[in-house]
Design a protein around this motif. Structure first.
Motif, mmCIF file in Angstrom:
data_model
loop_
_atom_site.group_PDB
_atom_site.id
_atom_site.type_symbol
_atom_site.label_atom_id
_atom_site.label_comp_id
_atom_site.label_asym_id
_atom_site.label_seq_id
_atom_site.Cartn_x
_atom_site.Cartn_y
_atom_site.Cartn_z
ATOM 1 N N ALA A 123 6.803 10.173 -2.629
ATOM 2 C CA ALA A 123 8.062 10.933 -2.625
ATOM 3 C C ALA A 123 7.942 12.220 -1.808
ATOM 4 C CB ALA A 123 8.485 11.252 -4.053
ATOM 5 N N SER A 124 6.762 12.810 -1.792
ATOM 6 C CA SER A 124 6.584 14.066 -1.052
ATOM 7 C C SER A 124 6.708 13.862 0.463
ATOM 8 C CB SER A 124 5.239 14.713 -1.386
ATOM 9 O OG SER A 124 4.180 13.876 -0.986
ATOM 10 N N LEU A 125 6.508 12.644 0.934
ATOM 11 C CA LEU A 125 6.584 12.369 2.371
ATOM 12 C C LEU A 125 8.006 12.475 2.919
ATOM 13 C CD1 LEU A 125 4.146 9.333 2.565
ATOM 14 C CD2 LEU A 125 3.684 11.707 3.238
ATOM 15 N N LEU A 166 -6.802 17.585 3.099
ATOM 16 C CA LEU A 166 -7.205 16.454 2.260
ATOM 17 C C LEU A 166 -6.964 16.747 0.779
ATOM 18 C CD1 LEU A 166 -10.411 15.365 4.169
ATOM 19 C CD2 LEU A 166 -8.278 14.059 3.937
ATOM 20 N N ARG A 167 -7.254 17.968 0.337
ATOM 21 C CA ARG A 167 -6.974 18.337 -1.063
ATOM 22 C C ARG A 167 -5.483 18.219 -1.355
ATOM 23 N NH1 ARG A 167 -10.443 22.458 0.095
ATOM 24 N NH2 ARG A 167 -8.731 23.936 0.237
ATOM 25 N N TRP A 168 -4.662 18.702 -0.435
ATOM 26 C CA TRP A 168 -3.216 18.650 -0.621
ATOM 27 C C TRP A 168 -2.732 17.198 -0.674
ATOM 28 C CZ3 TRP A 168 0.435 17.436 3.446
ATOM 29 C CH2 TRP A 168 1.766 17.533 3.030
ATOM 30 N N LEU A 169 -3.185 16.375 0.273
ATOM 31 C CA LEU A 169 -2.752 14.976 0.296
ATOM 32 C C LEU A 169 -3.234 14.202 -0.924
ATOM 33 C CD1 LEU A 169 -3.109 13.876 4.016
ATOM 34 C CD2 LEU A 169 -1.017 14.014 2.672
ATOM 35 N N ASP A 170 -4.424 14.523 -1.416
ATOM 36 C CA ASP A 170 -4.948 13.831 -2.592
ATOM 37 C C ASP A 170 -4.072 14.065 -3.820
ATOM 38 O OD1 ASP A 170 -6.987 12.632 -1.181
ATOM 39 O OD2 ASP A 170 -8.525 14.069 -1.814
ATOM 40 N N GLY A 171 -3.327 15.167 -3.838
ATOM 41 C CA GLY A 171 -2.430 15.454 -4.959
ATOM 42 C C GLY A 171 -0.991 15.081 -4.691
ATOM 43 N N VAL A 192 0.860 -1.176 0.000
ATOM 44 C CA VAL A 192 0.000 0.000 0.000
ATOM 45 C C VAL A 192 0.902 1.234 0.000
ATOM 46 C CG1 VAL A 192 -1.730 1.293 1.310
ATOM 47 C CG2 VAL A 192 -1.812 -1.198 1.258
ATOM 48 N N PRO A 193 0.695 2.160 -0.931
ATOM 49 C CA PRO A 193 1.506 3.384 -0.924
ATOM 50 C C PRO A 193 1.364 4.104 0.426
ATOM 51 C CG PRO A 193 0.177 3.248 -2.920
ATOM 52 C CD PRO A 193 -0.289 2.153 -2.008
ATOM 53 N N GLN A 194 2.478 4.613 0.932
ATOM 54 C CA GLN A 194 2.475 5.296 2.220
ATOM 55 C C GLN A 194 1.521 6.488 2.213
ATOM 56 O OE1 GLN A 194 4.253 4.221 5.149
ATOM 57 N NE2 GLN A 194 4.066 2.465 3.795
ATOM 58 N N ILE A 195 1.431 7.189 1.102
ATOM 59 C CA ILE A 195 0.540 8.357 1.043
ATOM 60 C C ILE A 195 -0.907 7.913 1.274
ATOM 61 C CG2 ILE A 195 0.131 8.419 -1.460
ATOM 62 C CD1 ILE A 195 0.824 11.470 0.770
ATOM 63 N N ALA A 196 -1.261 6.729 0.796
ATOM 64 C CA ALA A 196 -2.625 6.217 0.998
ATOM 65 C C ALA A 196 -2.890 5.965 2.479
ATOM 66 C CB ALA A 196 -2.849 4.950 0.185
ATOM 67 N N LEU A 197 -1.882 5.488 3.194
ATOM 68 C CA LEU A 197 -2.047 5.282 4.633
ATOM 69 C C LEU A 197 -2.284 6.612 5.342
ATOM 70 C CD1 LEU A 197 0.749 2.637 5.245
ATOM 71 C CD2 LEU A 197 -1.726 2.267 5.179
ATOM 72 N N PHE A 198 -1.499 7.630 4.974
ATOM 73 C CA PHE A 198 -1.695 8.950 5.576
ATOM 74 C C PHE A 198 -3.053 9.523 5.196
ATOM 75 C CE2 PHE A 198 2.898 8.983 6.385
ATOM 76 C CZ PHE A 198 2.888 9.459 7.689
ATOM 77 N N GLN A 199 -3.476 9.339 3.964
ATOM 78 C CA GLN A 199 -4.786 9.859 3.547
ATOM 79 C C GLN A 199 -5.899 9.253 4.399
ATOM 80 O OE1 GLN A 199 -4.336 8.731 -0.550
ATOM 81 N NE2 GLN A 199 -3.811 10.820 -1.190
ATOM 82 N N GLY A 200 -5.839 7.953 4.648
ATOM 83 C CA GLY A 200 -6.844 7.306 5.487
ATOM 84 C C GLY A 200 -6.795 7.792 6.921
ATOM 85 N N ARG A 201 -5.604 7.929 7.453
ATOM 86 C CA ARG A 201 -5.467 8.393 8.837
ATOM 87 C C ARG A 201 -5.922 9.832 9.001
ATOM 88 N NH1 ARG A 201 0.200 5.324 9.020
ATOM 89 N NH2 ARG A 201 -0.649 3.242 9.387
ATOM 90 N N VAL A 202 -5.654 10.645 7.998
ATOM 91 C CA VAL A 202 -6.099 12.042 8.045
ATOM 92 C C VAL A 202 -7.616 12.123 7.921
ATOM 93 C CG1 VAL A 202 -6.047 14.214 6.738
ATOM 94 C CG2 VAL A 202 -3.913 13.075 7.355
ATOM 95 N N ARG A 203 -8.205 11.254 7.129
ATOM 96 C CA ARG A 203 -9.675 11.232 7.038
ATOM 97 C C ARG A 203 -10.283 10.827 8.385
ATOM 98 N NH1 ARG A 203 -8.174 10.966 1.892
ATOM 99 N NH2 ARG A 203 -9.548 11.902 0.346
ATOM 100 N N HIS A 204 -9.654 9.882 9.070
ATOM 101 C CA HIS A 204 -10.128 9.527 10.402
ATOM 102 C C HIS A 204 -9.982 10.719 11.346
ATOM 103 C CE1 HIS A 204 -9.325 8.295 14.595
ATOM 104 N NE2 HIS A 204 -10.494 7.716 14.418
#
Length: 181
Positions: free
Chosen positions: A112-114, A103-108, A17-29
Motif C-alpha cells: 500500500a505504501s508504494l 533497506l530499513r525503510w523498505l523492510d517496514g 509476489v508482493p510488489q514491495i518484495a520485488l522492490f526490496q530485491g531490486r534495491v538490494r541489487h
C-alpha cells in the motif's frame, strides 16, 4: 504483477509476489552494484584519483538521497548534499548509510505504501507515486553505473559484472568494508 512458478510452465495458481518484495530485491541489487563499482574505482590508482568519477558517484548518491528523503518525508538540504566529498572513503560511507536507511525503510513498508503520492518541489504540479520514485532511484543509478564502468575502462580499470540476473544466483551483500580509502 509478478508471479512465481515452481518448475514447469507458469500456471494460474502460481502465487503472487508482493510488489514491495520485488522492490526490496531490486534495491538490494542496487546496493550491491553501487558498492561494487565504487570498490572497483577505489582499487584502481588512476580511477581513485579521478575527479570526474567521484562526481558521477556523488551524483548517483545525491539523486538517491533526494528521492529516498522525499519518500520518507524527511528534509533534503540541497546545499549540503551538493558538496562532493573529498575522498572516496567518505563517499563510500555515505552510500552505505543511505542504502542501509533505504533497506530499513523498505523492510517496514507494505504494498500500500508504494501507491502513496509524493509532491516534489523540483517537479511543481507533478505528483509522483512512491513506486515511481523507487523506480527512478534504481534506473538512475543503473544508467550512471554504466557511465562509471566506461570511464573506469578508459582509465585502464576493470569494472565488476553488475547484471541483476548474475546477482540473483547468490544475492551477495554490498562489499562496503573492502578497500575504503
Amino acid at each position: 504483477e509478478c508471479r512465481v512458478r515452481r518448475g514447469g510452465p507458469l500456471r494460474s495458481e502460481a502465487r503472487r509476489v508482493p510488489q514491495i518484495a520485488l522492490f526490496q530485491g531490486r534495491v538490494r541489487h542496487q546496493a550491491y552494484a553501487d558498492a561494487a563499482i565504487l570498490e572497483s574505482v577505489q582499487r584502481h590508482a588512476t580511477a581513485s584519483a579521478d575527479q570526474k568519477l567521484r562526481e558521477m558517484l556523488h551524483h548517483i548518491l545525491v539523486a538517491h538521497r533526494y528521492w529516498l528523503h522525499l519518500c520518507q518525508g524527511l528534509p533534503f538540504h540541497h546545499e549540503t548534499e551538493s558538496t562532493v566529498p573529498l575522498t572516496l572513503a567518505e563517499l563510500s560511507t555515505q552510500f552505505q548509510s543511505t542504502q542501509s536507511q533505504q533497506l530499513r525503510w523498505l523492510d517496514g513498508a507494505g504494498d500500500a505504501s508504494l501507491d502513496r503520492v509524493l509532491e516534489s518541489p523540483f517537479f511543481p504540479g507533478r505528483q509522483v507515486k512512491v513506486c515511481e520514485a523507487l523506480t527512478q532511484i534504481l534506473l538512475h543509478s543503473q544508467g550512471h553505473r554504466a557511465q562509471i564502468a566506461t570511464r573506469l575502462r578508459e582509465l585502464g580499470g576493470e569494472p565488476p559484472p553488475l547484471d541483476y540476473i548474475l546477482w540473483t544466483r547468490d544475492r551477495p551483500s554490498p562489499p562496503f568494508a573492502a578497500g575504503s580509502r
